[in-house]
Design a protein around this motif. Sequence first.
Motif, PDB file in Angstrom:
ATOM      1  N   LEU A 261      -5.356   7.010   6.421  1.00 56.42           N
ATOM      2  CA  LEU A 261      -6.532   6.437   5.780  1.00 56.42           C
ATOM      3  C   LEU A 261      -6.081   5.878   4.443  1.00 56.42           C
ATOM      4  O   LEU A 261      -5.501   6.602   3.624  1.00 56.42           O
ATOM      5  N   LEU A 262      -6.329   4.587   4.215  1.00 53.07           N
ATOM      6  CA  LEU A 262      -5.883   3.926   2.988  1.00 53.07           C
ATOM      7  C   LEU A 262      -7.082   3.463   2.181  1.00 53.07           C
ATOM      8  O   LEU A 262      -7.947   2.742   2.697  1.00 53.07           O
ATOM      9  N   ASP A 263      -7.139   3.882   0.924  1.00 54.49           N
ATOM     10  CA  ASP A 263      -8.176   3.442  -0.004  1.00 54.49           C
ATOM     11  C   ASP A 263      -7.544   2.503  -1.022  1.00 54.49           C
ATOM     12  O   ASP A 263      -6.633   2.901  -1.769  1.00 54.49           O
ATOM     13  N   PHE A 264      -8.016   1.253  -1.040  1.00 55.10           N
ATOM     14  CA  PHE A 264      -7.499   0.224  -1.947  1.00 55.10           C
ATOM     15  C   PHE A 264      -8.477  -0.005  -3.090  1.00 55.10           C
ATOM     16  O   PHE A 264      -9.686  -0.176  -2.863  1.00 55.10           O
ATOM     17  N   LEU A 270      -0.085  -3.877  -1.178  1.00 54.42           N
ATOM     18  CA  LEU A 270       0.797  -2.982  -0.447  1.00 54.42           C
ATOM     19  C   LEU A 270       1.775  -3.814   0.367  1.00 54.42           C
ATOM     20  O   LEU A 270       1.369  -4.688   1.132  1.00 54.42           O
ATOM     21  N   ASP A 271       3.072  -3.566   0.197  1.00 54.28           N
ATOM     22  CA  ASP A 271       4.109  -4.247   0.969  1.00 54.28           C
ATOM     23  C   ASP A 271       4.688  -3.268   1.972  1.00 54.28           C
ATOM     24  O   ASP A 271       4.996  -2.121   1.623  1.00 54.28           O
ATOM     25  N   ARG A 272       4.840  -3.722   3.214  1.00 52.24           N
ATOM     26  CA  ARG A 272       5.374  -2.843   4.254  1.00 52.24           C
ATOM     27  C   ARG A 272       6.431  -3.569   5.074  1.00 52.24           C
ATOM     28  O   ARG A 272       6.237  -4.714   5.484  1.00 52.24           O
ATOM     29  N   ASP A 286     -12.727  -5.751   1.859  1.00 52.49           N
ATOM     30  CA  ASP A 286     -12.043  -6.976   2.285  1.00 52.49           C
ATOM     31  C   ASP A 286     -10.555  -6.876   1.955  1.00 52.49           C
ATOM     32  O   ASP A 286     -10.184  -6.594   0.813  1.00 52.49           O
ATOM     33  N   LEU A 287      -9.727  -7.138   2.949  1.00 57.10           N
ATOM     34  CA  LEU A 287      -8.284  -7.148   2.781  1.00 57.10           C
ATOM     35  C   LEU A 287      -7.729  -8.459   3.316  1.00 57.10           C
ATOM     36  O   LEU A 287      -8.286  -9.050   4.244  1.00 57.10           O
ATOM     37  N   THR A 288      -6.609  -8.888   2.753  1.00 61.38           N
ATOM     38  CA  THR A 288      -5.896 -10.062   3.228  1.00 61.38           C
ATOM     39  C   THR A 288      -4.505  -9.642   3.665  1.00 61.38           C
ATOM     40  O   THR A 288      -3.786  -8.968   2.922  1.00 61.38           O
ATOM     41  N   THR A 314       2.365  -8.066   3.824  1.00 61.63           N
ATOM     42  CA  THR A 314       1.701  -7.682   2.579  1.00 61.63           C
ATOM     43  C   THR A 314       0.210  -7.563   2.828  1.00 61.63           C
ATOM     44  O   THR A 314      -0.378  -8.393   3.529  1.00 61.63           O
ATOM     45  N   VAL A 315      -0.388  -6.525   2.239  1.00 62.32           N
ATOM     46  CA  VAL A 315      -1.839  -6.338   2.284  1.00 62.32           C
ATOM     47  C   VAL A 315      -2.364  -6.402   0.851  1.00 62.32           C
ATOM     48  O   VAL A 315      -1.864  -5.685  -0.022  1.00 62.32           O
ATOM     49  N   THR A 316      -3.341  -7.262   0.624  1.00 65.53           N
ATOM     50  CA  THR A 316      -3.933  -7.434  -0.705  1.00 65.53           C
ATOM     51  C   THR A 316      -5.425  -7.195  -0.618  1.00 65.53           C
ATOM     52  O   THR A 316      -6.090  -7.704   0.294  1.00 65.53           O
TER      53      THR A 316
END
Length: 366
Positions: A261-264, A270-272, A286-288, A314-316
């Motif tokens: 579970l990720l809370d932004f 976040l780079d993966r 909302d995530l990109t 990448t997730v922004t």
Amino acid sequence: MTEPSASVNYPLLLQPVLKEKVWGGDDLYPILGLQGQPEEKIGEAWVIYDGNTIENGPLSGKTVADLVRDHAPALLGAELVRRGLTEFPLLAKFLDARENLSVQTHPNDQYAREKEGVPYGKAEFWYILKAEPGSEIIHGVRRPIGREELERDLKEGHIEESLEAVHVEPGEVVLNMPGTIHALGGGIVLYELQQSSDVTYRLYDWGRENGPNARPLHLERGLDVAVLTPMPSHTITPIEEQKGDVTIDVLCACRYFAAELLDFKEGAKLDRALQKFDAWTLLSGDLTFTAGGQTVPAHGGQSLIIPAAAGRYTVTASSNARAIRGYVPDLQKDILQPLEALGIPKSEIEQLAGPNGAAEFRAAST
């Protein structure tokens, strides 16, 4: 003509599939961001599985199964292909239980192959999103019990004498490994990640088996696979990790799947790097996602797959957001070693795989 493998490298938005159920309700429309009200009782929304249609980019209109068939290494990753995975291994869904679900159990892979002719049995985990006051699940037996005694209780409807009822709250995590007798009680909405299998053995259906919505029971095979000793614990304690403005809670981890579970916070990034696919479902915000030269926005209720061929993504966060990431782990490399490096005791890590977590981690390492 199929697309070249190089094109299977960008974030793939998936179209959910809604399932009418006799026990369903109307809570899934707002969760999925759909307008209006359903005309039927919607019990499940299958948001990540091999039957989902891709909604974006050059692969639009294809299904996940199409990509596994034509481009398995690019989608799944070479490691999973070497393990012998021939179908997409995960199924993620939302469930809205307005009424009790049937008491059921599921087989392991070996039993499913031998008796059902399918590649996967079914382990599953639940992340509770909503639970009305007093909501309960059934999770295992109350006491050690013999097969014949349990069968008699099921046939006579005396399940309270043999099965364990457990109160649940939003935010709790429950893992149902193959063989676990379980049932979801009315008034609960949850997110489920499981092996990609729909093999279910119903043991008891709250009297519906004698009414207009009768469904078959599967006592013989269900009792073949059922665990008849009590569960020493019923919920999992997530392990928290902080990466900048992203809080990551490892919810569960077994040989079949792991989930976070990720809370932004707004603006978080976040780079993966990845060698196997990642499967994401946004719960809110909302995530990109940026990978393979494409940038794909996603909103609360949407799900997507990041193919292994992306290599890195990448997730922004353009707002505060919450999401669940699922994947197929190597328990030693992906779970145990990184968490031990953070100073987490091994016993806390192993309980991510449920009451028999130590055995699960040992089995996965052989």
